[in-house]
Scaffold this motif. Structure first.
Motif, PDB file in Angstrom:
ATOM      1  N   LEU A 126      94.263  -6.516  51.445  1.00  0.00           N
ATOM      2  CA  LEU A 126      94.796  -5.795  50.509  1.00  0.00           C
ATOM      3  C   LEU A 126      95.615  -6.506  49.212  1.00  0.00           C
ATOM      4  CD1 LEU A 126      95.190  -2.334  51.985  1.00  0.00           C
ATOM      5  CD2 LEU A 126      93.372  -3.300  50.891  1.00  0.00           C
ATOM      6  N   LEU A 127      96.405  -7.282  49.942  1.00  0.00           N
ATOM      7  CA  LEU A 127      97.273  -8.238  48.851  1.00  0.00           C
ATOM      8  C   LEU A 127      96.388  -9.208  48.245  1.00  0.00           C
ATOM      9  CD1 LEU A 127     100.505  -8.902  51.064  1.00  0.00           C
ATOM     10  CD2 LEU A 127     100.306  -7.376  49.073  1.00  0.00           C
ATOM     11  N   THR A 128      95.543  -9.746  48.905  1.00  0.00           N
ATOM     12  CA  THR A 128      94.570 -10.899  48.144  1.00  0.00           C
ATOM     13  C   THR A 128      93.575 -10.156  46.991  1.00  0.00           C
ATOM     14  OG1 THR A 128      92.972 -10.796  49.768  1.00  0.00           O
ATOM     15  CG2 THR A 128      94.655 -12.482  49.975  1.00  0.00           C
ATOM     16  N   LYS A 129      93.254  -8.764  47.354  1.00  0.00           N
ATOM     17  CA  LYS A 129      92.469  -8.041  46.502  1.00  0.00           C
ATOM     18  C   LYS A 129      93.325  -7.818  45.265  1.00  0.00           C
ATOM     19  CE  LYS A 129      89.733  -3.979  45.757  1.00  0.00           C
ATOM     20  NZ  LYS A 129      89.376  -2.703  45.981  1.00  0.00           N
ATOM     21  N   ARG A 130      94.547  -7.339  45.587  1.00  0.00           N
ATOM     22  CA  ARG A 130      95.196  -7.228  44.154  1.00  0.00           C
ATOM     23  C   ARG A 130      95.603  -8.437  43.256  1.00  0.00           C
ATOM     24  NH1 ARG A 130      99.106  -4.088  47.475  1.00  0.00           N
ATOM     25  NH2 ARG A 130      98.235  -2.018  47.599  1.00  0.00           N
ATOM     26  N   ALA A 131      95.747  -9.557  44.066  1.00  0.00           N
ATOM     27  CA  ALA A 131      96.090 -10.828  43.436  1.00  0.00           C
ATOM     28  C   ALA A 131      94.537 -11.276  42.522  1.00  0.00           C
ATOM     29  CB  ALA A 131      96.574 -11.986  44.197  1.00  0.00           C
ATOM     30  N   THR A 132      93.453 -10.916  43.183  1.00  0.00           N
ATOM     31  CA  THR A 132      92.049 -11.455  42.536  1.00  0.00           C
ATOM     32  C   THR A 132      91.593 -10.553  41.406  1.00  0.00           C
ATOM     33  OG1 THR A 132      90.898 -10.736  44.265  1.00  0.00           O
ATOM     34  CG2 THR A 132      91.471 -13.003  44.397  1.00  0.00           C
ATOM     35  N   GLU A 133      92.119  -9.356  41.513  1.00  0.00           N
ATOM     36  CA  GLU A 133      91.772  -8.509  40.403  1.00  0.00           C
ATOM     37  C   GLU A 133      92.078  -8.971  38.802  1.00  0.00           C
ATOM     38  OE1 GLU A 133      93.657  -4.658  41.441  1.00  0.00           O
ATOM     39  OE2 GLU A 133      92.068  -4.225  42.822  1.00  0.00           O
ATOM     40  N   GLY A 134      92.648 -10.092  38.934  1.00  0.00           N
ATOM     41  CA  GLY A 134      93.008 -10.212  37.203  1.00  0.00           C
ATOM     42  C   GLY A 134      92.370 -11.505  37.067  1.00  0.00           C
ATOM     43  N   VAL A 135      91.706 -12.084  38.089  1.00  0.00           N
ATOM     44  CA  VAL A 135      90.684 -13.250  37.804  1.00  0.00           C
ATOM     45  C   VAL A 135      89.389 -13.115  37.019  1.00  0.00           C
ATOM     46  CG1 VAL A 135      89.537 -15.196  39.118  1.00  0.00           C
ATOM     47  CG2 VAL A 135      91.726 -14.378  39.850  1.00  0.00           C
ATOM     48  N   PRO A 136      89.382 -13.734  35.849  1.00  0.00           N
ATOM     49  CA  PRO A 136      87.975 -13.132  35.247  1.00  0.00           C
ATOM     50  C   PRO A 136      86.894 -13.598  36.085  1.00  0.00           C
ATOM     51  CG  PRO A 136      89.641 -14.988  33.958  1.00  0.00           C
ATOM     52  CD  PRO A 136      89.978 -14.692  35.289  1.00  0.00           C
ATOM     53  N   GLY A 137      85.832 -12.673  35.969  1.00  0.00           N
ATOM     54  CA  GLY A 137      84.666 -12.876  36.574  1.00  0.00           C
ATOM     55  C   GLY A 137      84.670 -12.370  37.957  1.00  0.00           C
ATOM     56  N   VAL A 138      85.469 -12.858  38.875  1.00  0.00           N
ATOM     57  CA  VAL A 138      85.897 -12.270  40.248  1.00  0.00           C
ATOM     58  C   VAL A 138      86.520 -10.867  40.121  1.00  0.00           C
ATOM     59  CG1 VAL A 138      86.986 -12.799  42.344  1.00  0.00           C
ATOM     60  CG2 VAL A 138      85.875 -14.727  40.932  1.00  0.00           C
ATOM     61  N   GLY A 139      87.500 -10.746  39.440  1.00  0.00           N
ATOM     62  CA  GLY A 139      88.283  -9.454  39.147  1.00  0.00           C
ATOM     63  C   GLY A 139      87.555  -8.120  39.411  1.00  0.00           C
ATOM     64  N   LYS A 140      86.460  -8.394  38.304  1.00  0.00           N
ATOM     65  CA  LYS A 140      85.528  -6.948  38.074  1.00  0.00           C
ATOM     66  C   LYS A 140      85.129  -6.629  39.398  1.00  0.00           C
ATOM     67  CE  LYS A 140      85.510  -7.137  33.221  1.00  0.00           C
ATOM     68  NZ  LYS A 140      84.658  -7.120  32.013  1.00  0.00           N
ATOM     69  N   VAL A 141      84.271  -7.762  39.984  1.00  0.00           N
ATOM     70  CA  VAL A 141      83.682  -7.397  41.337  1.00  0.00           C
ATOM     71  C   VAL A 141      84.533  -6.927  42.209  1.00  0.00           C
ATOM     72  CG1 VAL A 141      82.211  -8.449  43.006  1.00  0.00           C
ATOM     73  CG2 VAL A 141      81.771  -9.318  40.879  1.00  0.00           C
TER      74      VAL A 141
END
Length: 169
Positions: A126-141
């Motif tokens: 869950l922590l990594t999910k939150r951290a990757t939500e702002g990454v362009p391209g990956v975040g939306k997925v």
């Protein structure tokens, strides 16, 4: 202060429960070997067979991969350590102490793996999910994947890595 004492008391009860369960298995196995051999003590060969029975019983009740029993050389060294009267045989009490020692490391490893799989891995997921939500391209997925599915997939990956790494120990 009361909560700390309560958790320490729970840990002690858990340890006592585990020791009681191991003792039940140990007594059952000792009686089985005793019935077959007609003797009140176990020879090295009897101990080897008894350890296989004990590990078989423990593996039935523990989650995760089966735990392999120690080698004959390890058993011989441990048997010498627990043969208190130095007669080359183990009586019921010596055998019970022997098995308690033998299974302690295995049960600690299983407990550690369970904590990682049930608590640490989902939290990290869950922590990594939150951290990757702002990454362009990956975040939306990542945002579209429900938390429960994401945590389950990451936890499954951690368990698979644990299982594959156990073969290398």
């Amino acid at each position: 202060m009361g909560q700390v004492f309560g958790s320490i008391q729970d840990m002690l009860h858990g340890r006592k429960w585990r020791e009681k369960q191991i003792r039940k298995i140990t007594d059952k196995v000792f009686d089985r070997i005793k019935e077959d051999s007609g003797k009140d003590t176990l020879t090295f060969e009897d101990v080897c067979i008894a350890v296989l029975y004990v590990y078989n019983d423990i593996n039935k009740y523990l989650p995760g991969p089966h735990n392999n029993p120690p080698s004959k050389a390890e058993l011989r060294a441990l048997m010498q350590e627990y043969d208190v009267n130095l007669n080359g045989l183990l009586d019921r009490e010596e055998f019970a102490d022997f098995i308690q020692k033998l299974t302690t490391d295995m049960l600690t490893a299983v407990s550690r793996n369970l904590v990682i799989a049930l608590i640490v891995a989902p939290a990290v997921a869950l922590l990594t999910k939150r951290a990757t939500e702002g990454v362009p391209g990956v975040g939306k997925v990542v945002q579209k994947v429900p938390n429960s599915v994401y945590a389950s997939v990451v936890t499954l990956g951690v368990v698979l890595i644990q299982n594959s790494s156990e073969g290398f120990e």
